[in-house]
Design an enzyme around this catalytic site. Structure first.
Site, PDB file in Angstrom:
ATOM      1  N   ASP A   4      -0.978   3.446   7.679  1.00  0.00           N
ATOM      2  CA  ASP A   4      -1.388   4.043   6.392  1.00  0.00           C
ATOM      3  C   ASP A   4      -1.115   3.083   5.242  1.00  0.00           C
ATOM      4  O   ASP A   4       0.016   2.647   5.046  1.00  0.00           O
ATOM      5  CB  ASP A   4      -0.634   5.362   6.163  1.00  0.00           C
ATOM      6  N   ASP A  58       2.779  -2.152   3.682  1.00  0.00           N
ATOM      7  CA  ASP A  58       2.559  -1.894   2.258  1.00  0.00           C
ATOM      8  C   ASP A  58       3.741  -1.163   1.643  1.00  0.00           C
ATOM      9  O   ASP A  58       3.891  -1.129   0.432  1.00  0.00           O
ATOM     10  CB  ASP A  58       1.292  -1.034   2.056  1.00  0.00           C
ATOM     11  N   ASP A  80       1.587  -1.838  10.185  1.00  0.00           N
ATOM     12  CA  ASP A  80       1.734  -0.467   9.724  1.00  0.00           C
ATOM     13  C   ASP A  80       0.305   0.076   9.669  1.00  0.00           C
ATOM     14  O   ASP A  80      -0.658  -0.696   9.697  1.00  0.00           O
ATOM     15  CB  ASP A  80       2.404  -0.477   8.334  1.00  0.00           C
TER      16      ASP A  80
END
Length: 198
Positions: free
Chosen positions: A16, A170, A14
């Site tokens: 961001d 995250d 991922d």
């Protein structure tokens, strides 16, 4: 250093909050965009929406708060505010170090809920564009996370079986997407603590 299990043949990241520490800027941009509509945009609310594309986030907020925000107009405010802050973005070293270590060792790709332009700019600012030939964004898919399409597309382009991939994430929605895709997951939050301040 984050350890990669021996059986893994492909790495998916991922962007961001995983490779790039953009989450504080995203949080502040969202607050700016939705506060005129009376929404108290808290860190908890933000975390529950992480990984959703911009317009999908606004539709979800409309549903949750009974507001009638225009996804395009409010999304533009959010995007414009974020653009002003993007040059302050720093890498998340614990994950960026994995990218550097496995570059040219294992196939790697990015699977992000960000737009194509947003992802391109973020990777440029943290000077990591050259590590990734495959970057799947919100513009490349029909179904956003928690649907597994983003990560399955990454695996397909890397020519790796989904079961042999590991995803660095995250966000809750992203972790669900990776699990649904049959991939292993590394929760970046266990290595890097995200702080949100207003």
């Amino acid at each position: 250093m984050i350890e990669i299990p021996k059986n893994v043949k492909g790495l998916i990241f991922d962007l961001d909050g995983t490779i790039a520490n953009t989450m504080q800027n995203h949080f502040l941009s969202w607050r700016e965009a939705v506060s005129p509509f009376g929404i108290e945009f808290s860190a908890e609310l933000f975390k529950s929406l992480t990984g959703k594309p911009r317009e999908a986030t606004i539709l979800k907020l409309n549903e949750q708060f009974g507001t009638n925000m225009d996804p395009v107009a409010v999304g533009k405010v959010k995007g414009d505010t974020f653009k002003k802050m993007v040059n302050q973005t720093k890498e998340i070293s614990i994950v960026a170090d994995v990218v550097r270590k496995y570059h040219n060792v294992l196939p790697m790709s990015v699977g992000t809920g960000s737009t194509k332009n947003g992802a391109k700019k973020t990777l440029e600012v943290i000077e990591m564009t050259h590590f990734f030939d495959i970057v799947i964004t919100a513009n490349d898919i029909e179904n956003s996370k928690p649907h597994p399409e983003t990560f399955l597309k990454c695996a397909e382009l890397m020519k790796i079986n989904p079961n042999d991939c590991i995803v660095f994430e995250d966000g809750i929605l992203g972790m669900q997407a990776a699990e649904t895709a049959g991939m292993q997951v590394i929760d970046v939050n266990e290595y890097f603590k995200m702080e949100f301040t207003v």
